[in-house]
Write an enzyme that holds these catalytic residues in place. Structure first.
Site, mmCIF file in Angstrom:
data_model
loop_
_atom_site.group_PDB
_atom_site.id
_atom_site.type_symbol
_atom_site.label_atom_id
_atom_site.label_comp_id
_atom_site.label_asym_id
_atom_site.label_seq_id
_atom_site.Cartn_x
_atom_site.Cartn_y
_atom_site.Cartn_z
ATOM 1 N N LYS A 158 -7.230 1.510 -3.287
ATOM 2 C CA LYS A 158 -6.878 0.987 -1.963
ATOM 3 C C LYS A 158 -6.821 2.113 -0.929
ATOM 4 O O LYS A 158 -7.366 1.990 0.187
ATOM 5 C CB LYS A 158 -5.524 0.262 -2.022
ATOM 6 C CG LYS A 158 -4.940 -0.149 -0.656
ATOM 7 C CD LYS A 158 -5.792 -1.178 0.054
ATOM 8 C CE LYS A 158 -5.265 -1.537 1.444
ATOM 9 N NZ LYS A 158 -3.997 -2.281 1.432
ATOM 10 N N THR B 119 0.867 -1.187 0.000
ATOM 11 C CA THR B 119 0.000 0.000 0.000
ATOM 12 C C THR B 119 0.900 1.232 0.000
ATOM 13 O O THR B 119 1.474 1.578 1.035
ATOM 14 C CB THR B 119 -0.920 0.011 1.225
ATOM 15 O OG1 THR B 119 -1.715 -1.174 1.227
ATOM 16 C CG2 THR B 119 -1.840 1.226 1.203
ATOM 17 N N LYS C 273 0.204 4.639 8.695
ATOM 18 C CA LYS C 273 0.868 4.938 7.416
ATOM 19 C C LYS C 273 -0.138 5.033 6.286
ATOM 20 O O LYS C 273 -0.085 5.937 5.436
ATOM 21 C CB LYS C 273 1.921 3.868 7.123
ATOM 22 C CG LYS C 273 2.668 4.035 5.805
ATOM 23 C CD LYS C 273 2.050 3.259 4.648
ATOM 24 C CE LYS C 273 2.090 1.765 4.874
ATOM 25 N NZ LYS C 273 1.519 1.021 3.714
#
Length: 457
Positions: free
Chosen positions: A159, A86, A226
């Site tokens: 995502k 990601t 994150k």
């Protein structure tokens, strides 16, 4: 042959599924390990040298870029890189610029945690050119259901968008529960009622963690922070507020714990806030009684008299022989950071200055946060420093000198990128040195600072 780079919580079971599906797999990981049946390479370049397909599953954009840079000498024309971490669409665009023109690129991050990775029930969000998607489609199906989102960067963008809804919803539920409990609401009753609303699915998924504590790490809290940083790097959004809650929890040592650890963290913080409010209220009533009533002039006079008496008492204590105070040195150990081992203090203050001990990336259990990940370790260290400074009314603008110890000076730019997010004004004096090792294996960085205390500025 498939090269798989990165064997963390998600990467290891995913590489294992490829081996089980009959693919020839060569793996590389910074800390050597391998699923049974895979070949272990000594470097990223060696891993990709014979590969037709290269899969990366790493912690963050910096790690992906660093590893693919190391792999460049081994990449052959016609190789297809499938980036499954990601990292966001901007980082994917940066990888396209990094890779040779004759090397293809698909971004294919996944939804799901460790168990779906092991079972092959992940959702893969794939973006790329049609011909590149066609080349990796069957391989991606080994991991679960594949949803082709569009052109290059589309999978990464989808995502990030999904996570900017899912993660804040969980943080909101944790904060709601914490505040409700602090106000006397029974947690079980609240969950029961919420379970009958559109939030029911989320409630039932997190209920075991609320009632029994977080499970083994499936989706690390630090990685969730994150992901929200990618989704909302600025301020003023719900995702940014949730990100900040998670960064606070990570700074308290929970970065490596499961995301559901945020429930316990916020519940503890809620109890602390209520206790502090009660103490402040009691102190206020006591002050009124000391002053002789509730008249404003009398209260002010009483407060001033109390302050004078306190000052005289402090002077007497100093001359009576309290060693630390008589020397003008005070020890600082904020509750907002994990406790020390008892052999040192987090900071001391004297002569108008705050001296902060070297901070390292260890969680509350003494485990390394971000194994071989300079970015995550730097973030953890800077968050700890920020909390210690804030405890004394300081910010990074008050830092007069910062000293950094790195175990590998070639990774200085990774640390500098993180430091630049915290020290945004005119920088302080600075010293950076390379050391052969720090006191615990796996630590990459230690940072100490000196700051001017508010009263002396």
């Amino acid at each position: 042959m498939i090269a798989f780079l990165g064997l963390g919580r998600m990467g290891a079971p995913m590489a294992g599924r490829l081996v089980a599906a009959g693919y020839k797999v060569t793996v590389w990981n910074r800390t050597p390990r391998a699923p049974e049946g895979a070949t272990v390479a000594a470097s990223p370049a060696a891993a990709v040298a014979e590969a037709e397909l290269v899969i990366t599953m790493l912690s963050d954009p910096e790690a992906v870029r660093r590893v693919l840079t190391e792999a460049l000498p081994g990449l052959r024309p016609g190789t297809l890189v499938v980036e499954m971490s990601t990292i966001g669409p901007e980082a994917v665009a940066g990888l396209r610029e990094l890779l040779p023109a004759k090397v293809g690129l698909v971004d294919a991050p996944v939804l799901g945690s460790v168990e779906p990775a092991r079972d092959g029930t992940l959702t893969v969000l794939a973006g790329g050119a049609p011909e590149d998607l066609a080349r990796c489609r069957e391989v991606l199906k080994v991991f679960g259901r594949v949803r082709e989102a569009g052109g290059p960067g589309a999978g990464a963008a989808l995502k990030v968008a999904v996570m900017s809804a899912l993660v804040p919803a969980q943080v909101l539920l944790a904060e709601t529960l914490a505040r409700a409990e602090a106000g006397g609401v029974d947690a079980g009753a609240l969950l029961d009622v919420l379970g009958g609303t559109p939030l029911g699915g989320l409630v039932e998924r997190v209920r075991p963690a609320v009632e029994n504590g977080p499970p083994g790490t499936r989706y690390a809290l630090g990685l969730a922070a994150k992901d929200l940083t990618l989704a909302s790097p600025g301020a003023g959004t719900i995702a940014a507020a949730a990100r900040d809650r998670l960064l606070e929890a990570a700074a308290a040592g929970l970065g490596g714990a499961d995301l559901t650890a945020v429930f316990g963290h916020l519940r503890a913080a809620g109890r602390t806030e209520v206790g502090a409010a009660g103490r402040a209220d009691a102190a206020g009533h006591a002050g009124n009684r000391t002053a002789g009533g509730t008249d404003g002039d009398q209260v002010d006079g009483g407060s001033a008299g109390g302050a004078d008496a306190a000052g005289r008492a402090e002077e007497r204590a100093g001359t009576a022989g309290e060693p630390a105070r008589s020397r003008g040195v005070a020890k600082v150990n904020p509750a907002s950071v994990p406790a020390t081992n008892g052999r040192y203090s987090h900071a001391t203050k004297a002569a108008g200055l705050l001296f902060v001990s070297g901070q390292v990336a260890l969680d509350g259990e003494g485990r390394v946060v971000g194994e071989d990940d300079m970015t995550r370790q730097s973030e953890h260290v800077m968050e700890l420093l920020a909390r210690i400074l804030a405890d004394q009314g300081c910010t990074f603008d008050d830092v007069t000198h910062i000293r950094t110890h790195l175990t590998d000076m070639s990774r200085l730019l990774e640390y500098a990128a993180v430091r630049g997010r915290y020290i945004t004004g005119e920088p302080p004096a600075s010293t950076t040195v390379e050391v052969s090792r720090l006191f615990q294996p796996g630590l990459l960085i230690e940072v100490e600072v000196i700051a001017a205390l508010p009263a002396e500025r």
